[in-house]
Design a protein around this motif. Sequence first.
Motif, short mmCIF file in Angstrom:
data_model
loop_
_atom_site.label_atom_id
_atom_site.label_comp_id
_atom_site.label_asym_id
_atom_site.label_seq_id
_atom_site.Cartn_x
_atom_site.Cartn_y
_atom_site.Cartn_z
N GLY A 91 -23.50 40.72 -53.54
CA GLY A 91 -24.65 39.80 -53.46
C GLY A 91 -25.54 39.88 -54.69
O GLY A 91 -25.11 40.33 -55.76
N TYR A 92 -26.75 39.46 -54.50
CA TYR A 92 -27.70 39.37 -55.61
C TYR A 92 -29.01 40.06 -55.26
O TYR A 92 -30.08 39.47 -55.37
N LYS A 93 -28.92 41.30 -54.82
CA LYS A 93 -30.14 42.01 -54.43
C LYS A 93 -31.03 42.26 -55.65
O LYS A 93 -30.55 42.67 -56.72
N VAL A 94 -32.32 42.06 -55.47
CA VAL A 94 -33.29 42.31 -56.55
C VAL A 94 -33.12 43.73 -57.08
O VAL A 94 -33.14 43.96 -58.30
N SER A 95 -32.92 44.67 -56.17
CA SER A 95 -32.85 46.08 -56.57
C SER A 95 -31.56 46.43 -57.31
O SER A 95 -31.42 47.55 -57.80
N ASP A 96 -30.62 45.49 -57.42
CA ASP A 96 -29.39 45.72 -58.19
C ASP A 96 -29.49 45.19 -59.61
O ASP A 96 -28.55 45.35 -60.40
N PHE A 97 -30.59 44.53 -59.96
CA PHE A 97 -30.74 43.91 -61.27
C PHE A 97 -31.89 44.56 -62.04
O PHE A 97 -32.89 44.97 -61.45
N THR A 98 -31.72 44.63 -63.38
CA THR A 98 -32.79 45.17 -64.21
C THR A 98 -33.83 44.09 -64.46
O THR A 98 -33.58 42.89 -64.27
N LEU A 99 -34.97 44.54 -64.96
CA LEU A 99 -36.03 43.57 -65.28
C LEU A 99 -35.54 42.58 -66.34
O LEU A 99 -35.78 41.37 -66.22
N ALA A 100 -34.85 43.07 -67.36
CA ALA A 100 -34.38 42.18 -68.43
C ALA A 100 -33.44 41.11 -67.86
O ALA A 100 -33.52 39.93 -68.25
N GLU A 101 -32.59 41.51 -66.94
CA GLU A 101 -31.68 40.54 -66.32
C GLU A 101 -32.46 39.51 -65.50
O GLU A 101 -32.20 38.30 -65.57
N ILE A 102 -33.41 39.99 -64.73
CA ILE A 102 -34.20 39.08 -63.89
C ILE A 102 -35.03 38.14 -64.76
O ILE A 102 -35.22 36.96 -64.42
N LYS A 103 -35.48 38.66 -65.89
CA LYS A 103 -36.28 37.81 -66.80
C LYS A 103 -35.44 36.68 -67.41
O LYS A 103 -36.00 35.70 -67.92
N SER A 104 -34.13 36.81 -67.39
CA SER A 104 -33.30 35.74 -67.94
C SER A 104 -33.11 34.59 -66.95
O SER A 104 -32.53 33.55 -67.29
N LEU A 105 -33.63 34.75 -65.74
CA LEU A 105 -33.47 33.73 -64.70
C LEU A 105 -34.63 32.73 -64.71
O LEU A 105 -35.70 33.01 -65.25
N THR A 106 -34.40 31.61 -64.08
CA THR A 106 -35.47 30.62 -63.87
C THR A 106 -35.65 30.44 -62.36
O THR A 106 -34.67 30.37 -61.61
N VAL A 107 -36.92 30.42 -61.95
CA VAL A 107 -37.21 30.21 -60.53
C VAL A 107 -37.18 28.71 -60.25
O VAL A 107 -37.74 27.90 -61.01
#
Length: 355
Positions: A103-119
């Motif tokens: 899946g795509y759990k928040v806790s499995d991703f780094t901040l840099a990875e999450i920052k590459s996303l768009t809400v």
Amino acid sequence: MMSKLTLVSATLMATAFSAPMAGAASLYNTLSGEAPVVVAHRGASGYLPEETLGGYELAMQMGADYIEPDIQMTADGALVAMHDSTLSRTTNVAAIFEARNGGYKVSDFTLAEIKSLTVVPTGALSSPDSTYPGFTPSMTDAYKVPTLGEVLDLLTEYNTTNGTEIGIYPESKTPYNSAQNQAIVATLKDKGYDEPSDKVILQSFVFNSIIEMAEASDEQGVSASFAQLGSVYTVDGEYGVYGSDGFNTLTDIAGVADGVGVSSGGITEAFITAAHDLGLIVHAYTFRPLSEAAAFDMIQPMLDWGLDGFFTDYTDFGRLVVDANAPAPVPLPAALPLLMAGLGGLVMVRRRKAA
Ligand code: G3P
Ligand code: CA
């Protein structure tokens, strides 16, 4: 303000939940006598991508008293504003990353990875291109996932620029996470949100998280208020709140927290009265009216019962309802004779004393 865990005197409290001064007239039937507060639930989430800087900015422009970020910890220990435990519903993660651990759990991703996303927009009244009529966000990357620190920076800048005193209502998201609770308080301290005037309310569905954040606030010298989240519930005739870690009576909650945030469907006038009798404020979640008329229908009855505030995806509609409850000012033509009569009475008294 110290938390209730080490509170020396409740009369020293000068926070969002301060009680009215003895003898002072209450203009509203809230616990404090002040106007019910409008909490921008996940920002302007009905109109723009939720939990984003752009969304929080629009909500502040619409008249929010508090902005609400839900807080979670990334794989590398950063705090981000994100409601769901996964990135799937609110971001374009599936188009950019492979699933991890299925899946795509928040806790499995780094901040840099999450920052590459768009809400992406998910609100019922949002537009597919993340725009709102007449609104231009002041920041670049308005619809990336922000950190708690970035939300606090925006709040500081907005209040400073506009002379407002908007507060922040961060929720430590479940599951229970001790490091997350500690880090939330540390971030508030780091960003200078440690005085009562900063209007910070920390909330959680987990009673243990409330206790932990209250203890951390005391240790780190952060002044905050606390709200237990959950559903209205009674056991053996005693009111309480059913949260993620079970039932706690209002009496138990009052020993630690300053208020409760409860699902609106279970709220009754008797519950609000019981909470007020224990010095607890009551905030309702979550109002999602799609029109002004619907907002009055949903919210007004609970304001009549003494509700102290509410979470809404539509701050503009919520603001409208609260403002409609403002006491009418005494018009000047009517006020003048009263003032003159008062002054005349004072002159008479002085003359009698002189005589
Ligand atoms: O925190 C109050 C309200 O936001 C609770 O609902 O699920 O939107 O966090 P939720
Ligand atoms: Ca929340």
